[in-house]
Design a protein around this motif. Structure first.
Motif, PDB file in Angstrom:
ATOM      1  N   ASP A  89      -2.155  -2.599  -3.384  1.00 28.70           N
ATOM      2  CA  ASP A  89      -2.015  -3.458  -4.373  1.00 28.70           C
ATOM      3  C   ASP A  89      -1.036  -4.431  -4.777  1.00 28.70           C
ATOM      4  OD1 ASP A  89      -1.275  -3.215  -7.678  1.00 28.70           O
ATOM      5  OD2 ASP A  89       0.175  -1.632  -7.610  1.00 28.70           O
TER       6      ASP A  89
ATOM      7  N   GLY B  33      -6.355  -1.620  -4.656  1.00 35.90           N
ATOM      8  CA  GLY B  33      -7.910  -0.757  -4.508  1.00 35.90           C
ATOM      9  C   GLY B  33      -8.198  -0.058  -3.799  1.00 35.90           C
ATOM     10  N   LYS B  34      -8.381  -1.030  -3.037  1.00 38.39           N
ATOM     11  CA  LYS B  34      -9.246  -0.809  -1.240  1.00 38.39           C
ATOM     12  C   LYS B  34      -8.423   0.435  -0.978  1.00 38.39           C
ATOM     13  CE  LYS B  34     -11.016  -2.363   3.363  1.00 38.39           C
ATOM     14  NZ  LYS B  34     -11.213  -3.731   3.754  1.00 38.39           N
ATOM     15  N   LYS B  35      -9.238   1.098   0.047  1.00 38.75           N
ATOM     16  CA  LYS B  35      -8.661   2.439   0.415  1.00 38.75           C
ATOM     17  C   LYS B  35      -8.699   2.905   1.577  1.00 38.75           C
ATOM     18  CE  LYS B  35      -8.639   5.425  -3.708  1.00 38.75           C
ATOM     19  NZ  LYS B  35      -8.790   6.462  -4.405  1.00 38.75           N
TER      20      LYS B  35
ATOM     21  N   ALA C 181       0.805  -0.962  -0.388  1.00 35.95           N
ATOM     22  CA  ALA C 181       0.079  -0.214   0.256  1.00 35.95           C
ATOM     23  C   ALA C 181       0.928   1.171  -0.028  1.00 35.95           C
ATOM     24  CB  ALA C 181      -0.741   0.101   1.097  1.00 35.95           C
TER      25      ALA C 181
ATOM     26  N   LYS D 224      -4.210   8.872   2.937  1.00 40.84           N
ATOM     27  CA  LYS D 224      -4.754   7.891   2.619  1.00 40.84           C
ATOM     28  C   LYS D 224      -4.138   6.732   1.761  1.00 40.84           C
ATOM     29  CE  LYS D 224      -9.210   8.239   0.876  1.00 40.84           C
ATOM     30  NZ  LYS D 224      -9.744   7.154   1.841  1.00 40.84           N
ATOM     31  N   TYR D 225      -3.935   5.951   1.661  1.00 42.28           N
ATOM     32  CA  TYR D 225      -3.245   4.231   1.566  1.00 42.28           C
ATOM     33  C   TYR D 225      -4.343   3.929   0.554  1.00 42.28           C
ATOM     34  CZ  TYR D 225       0.841   5.143   5.183  1.00 42.28           C
ATOM     35  OH  TYR D 225       1.781   4.873   4.916  1.00 42.28           O
ATOM     36  N   LYS D 226      -3.291   3.493  -0.867  1.00 37.03           N
ATOM     37  CA  LYS D 226      -4.633   2.203  -1.908  1.00 37.03           C
ATOM     38  C   LYS D 226      -3.204   0.737  -1.945  1.00 37.03           C
ATOM     39  CE  LYS D 226      -5.689   2.242  -5.781  1.00 37.03           C
ATOM     40  NZ  LYS D 226      -5.366   3.281  -7.805  1.00 37.03           N
TER      41      LYS D 226
END
Length: 444
Positions: free
Chosen positions: A283, A298-300, A247, A279-281
């Motif tokens: 991957d 893709g989760k944040k 992330a 805000k982390y994304k």
């Protein structure tokens, strides 16, 4: 299986808090290890982080400071429940776990240009996180969640079997076997580091009695986690022996400060750092079981850097002796400090520091200081893997100026953390840090 990794991932939200608040770091220079009371700093370029308005009181010239810290740590959690310990022993699951991974690279950099009443500055360092945690022999915290997940999956399998839903019963039956098999056979590795920097300026007025400063803060964070098991059923169901993700995040904030010299030899400072929304994304997710646990590409999620209000005072008792006091208050409750799966709700934190800098002669100076930190932990929020604990800190070091405008610094710091029971575990942590730094002023 959704509960299996919920606790493991929660470790990412507060990992590697060496000094400061729950997330915020204050060990941003060799000077901090030498004397943790830094908020009224006005003689060294590290003021670019601790007291931005104080940069306007530096000598004219271009100041450059760089350093590195070496962090020797042991983070530990062990079962504090006799019944659960007996169950773990019967299933060959570890009842205590520790990480002793040394952090060899923990850099910092400051630069200040001062001329007359103006200064411009920048700094760079590790604002949160700071390294890697390795639990190569497993963790009872993970083991407890795997046992719980196995039980839930087995109950679901029996329910579907009774209803004649064979496919669903088989699916949950395999999930139960995978979780139960991984409980005594797993390892965990997590990594979290947030680099940050500030760029700003300061101005001195009222005949040199007062200065104000402002800066833009930018941070870049990375996180990763790997849960590995060689259990045959786990590997079959998961499609491999590892569940992992990466992330990344960026965030921005601001810093405002004021510095005053109301009387000769007395310096006062006040500095406010706004919240950094980070805000982390997610991957690079790997493992068939990851999706069922809520880990997906893709989760944040947010792991913010809370706002901080700092106050400092320094008094030049006699020419070679400077005494200082610092206080930082962290507004944790205003920030969202969640992980990929877990939510947290920390109370606010506060820390106090006292220190002394003594100039032995024109070439050598010595410093000593201590601090106390009360963290915003409560019955619902802490980290088993990187415990957030109240602490007492003692630091000391020397500065040597072998030639004009060049200063070499060496320092060490010992942090005494107070053990805490966080049902069903006892959390403990030991930490020693050493640092070297160099400062050079180009006179203009």
């Amino acid at each position: 299986m959704k509960r299996t990794l919920a606790f493991a991932a929660a470790a990412m939200s507060v990992a590697f808090a060496f000094a400061g608040g729950v997330e915020n770091k204050t060990n941003m220079s060799t000077g901090y290890l030498r004397n943790p009371s830094r908020n009224a700093e006005f003689q060294r370029p590290e003021a670019a982080f601790y007291n931005i308005a104080g940069t306007a009181f530096l000598q004219d010239g271009l100041w450059i400071e760089a350093g590195n810290q070496f962090v020797f740590k042991e983070y530990k959690h062990e079962l504090n429940d006799d019944t659960l310990e007996a169950l773990f022993n019967s299933k060959d699951i570890v009842t205590s776990a520790s990480d002793t991974t040394t952090v060899w690279l923990y850099p910092d950099f400051d630069a200040v240009y001062h001329k007359g009443d103006f200064s411009v500055f920048m700094n760079f360092g590790v604002y949160a996180g700071g390294g890697t945690l390795n639990f190569d022999d497993g963790s009872p915290a993970i083991g407890e969640k795997l046992i719980s997940a196995a039980g839930d999956a087995q109950t679901a399998a029996q329910k579907y079997a009774a209803a004649g839903k064979t496919a669903e019963a088989q699916k949950y039956g395999y999930a139960a076997q995978a979780a139960a098999g991984a409980a005594p056979d797993h390892s965990l590795k997590v990594n979290s580091i947030t680099y940050g920097g500030e760029i700003g300026g300061a101005y001195k007025f009222l005949d040199g009695m007062v200065s104000v400063g402002a800066a833009l803060r930018m941070v870049y964070g990375t996180q990763s986690m790997e849960l590995t098991s060689s259990n045959a059923v786990f590997k079959q169901v998961n499609g491999g022996d590892t569940i992992s993700y990466d992330a990344k995040a960026t965030g921005f904030g601001a810093v405002f400060g004021a510095h005053a010299r109301p009387i000769d030899k007395l310096d006062l400072s006040l500095q406010y750092s706004t919240i950094n929304k980070i805000k982390y994304k997610v991957d690079n997710v790997d493992g068939n079981l990851a999706d069922g646990m809520g880990i997906e590409d893709g989760k944040k999620f947010n792991t913010d850097l809370p706002a901080c209000l700092g106050f400092g005072a320094a008094y030049n008792v006699i020419d070679p002796l400077l005494l200082s006091f610092s206080c930082n208050y962290y507004f944790n409750k205003q920030a969202t400090m969640d992980s990929i799966l877990g939510e947290t709700d920390y109370d606010n934190s506060i820390e106090f520091a006292l220190g002394a800098d003594y100039k032995i002669n024109d070439m050598v100076g010595a410093s000593l200081g201590f601090s106390y930190s009360k963290q915003g932990t409560n019955d619902e929020s802490n980290s088993y893997f990187s415990p957030v604990l109240n602490s007492f800190t003692l630091g000391g070091g020397v500065e040597v100026t072998p030639i004009e405008n060049l200063t070499l610094t060496a320092a060490g710091m010992w942090v005494n953390y107070f053990d805490e029971d966080f049902d069903p575990f006892k959390l403990s942590k030991d930490l020693f840090m050493a640092s070297i730094g160099v400062t050079y002023r180009l006179p203009f």
